[in-house]
Write an enzyme that holds these catalytic residues in place. Sequence first.
Site, PDB file in Angstrom:
ATOM      1  N   SER A  42       0.846  -1.186   0.000  1.00 12.89           N
ATOM      2  CA  SER A  42       0.000   0.000   0.000  1.00 12.89           C
ATOM      3  C   SER A  42       0.880   1.233   0.000  1.00 12.89           C
ATOM      4  O   SER A  42       2.003   1.207   0.520  1.00 12.89           O
ATOM      5  CB  SER A  42      -0.884   0.016   1.248  1.00 12.89           C
ATOM      6  OG  SER A  42      -1.505   1.275   1.407  1.00 12.89           O
ATOM      7  N   TYR A  68      -0.395  -0.935  10.461  1.00  9.20           N
ATOM      8  CA  TYR A  68      -0.745  -1.170   9.061  1.00  9.20           C
ATOM      9  C   TYR A  68       0.338  -0.623   8.134  1.00  9.20           C
ATOM     10  O   TYR A  68       0.814  -1.321   7.223  1.00  9.20           O
ATOM     11  CB  TYR A  68      -2.104  -0.531   8.733  1.00  9.20           C
ATOM     12  CG  TYR A  68      -2.495  -0.686   7.289  1.00  9.20           C
ATOM     13  CD1 TYR A  68      -3.007  -1.889   6.816  1.00  9.20           C
ATOM     14  CD2 TYR A  68      -2.339   0.372   6.396  1.00  9.20           C
ATOM     15  CE1 TYR A  68      -3.357  -2.040   5.482  1.00  9.20           C
ATOM     16  CE2 TYR A  68      -2.686   0.227   5.059  1.00  9.20           C
ATOM     17  CZ  TYR A  68      -3.190  -0.976   4.609  1.00  9.20           C
ATOM     18  OH  TYR A  68      -3.530  -1.116   3.285  1.00  9.20           O
TER      19      TYR A  68
END
Length: 196
Positions: A42, A68
């Site tokens: 990401s 994350y």
Amino acid sequence: REVTKDGFERTFQSNHLGPFVLTALLFPLLNRGGARVVNLSSMAHSYAGALDLNDLNYEKTYSGWAAYCRTKLENILFTQELQRRADSAGFNWFTTTCLHPGIVGTDIWRNSVERGNGITSKLFYDSMMTVPIGANSQIYLATEKTSLLKKGQYYDEYCKVKQLEPFAKDPVSARELWEESEQLSGVAFKISDDAT
């Protein structure tokens, strides 16, 4: 902070350690005529900064967003180290890449624990890519001729190689992450031609 039954922070195990172990266990079974591994990362990796190898399990400091972001950086470093090791072994049949799929309207946004920050408002959610469109870059990297792919590289949602920050292409951090992942998981990831 949630801990799995294996004793690891949930995001770390789900996003990095689990895929590391799965890839290690499947590697001997890969088709030597041509195989690839596509890792989902990401653009959130850019918020991680340099990897803290002394706190991979987030025992010192924790936030869900930071965990994350750091695991998405770990996906990139793992991809690069996997390709380096395969190249060093002379495995020109092997290609690994990683990607940012775009901001996709999956349930991670709809069911976000941190709804109070407004980021998952209906307006924002409705402006995201649909799941089928968000899968395009993954499908491209999984099916395109490997001769047209840049091995070990990070692709964006438009299937283009994206330049990375220095901390996201640090070979020392990538190697140390690999070694620490082997130690934490108890799985030795050997890059060899032994398919048994």
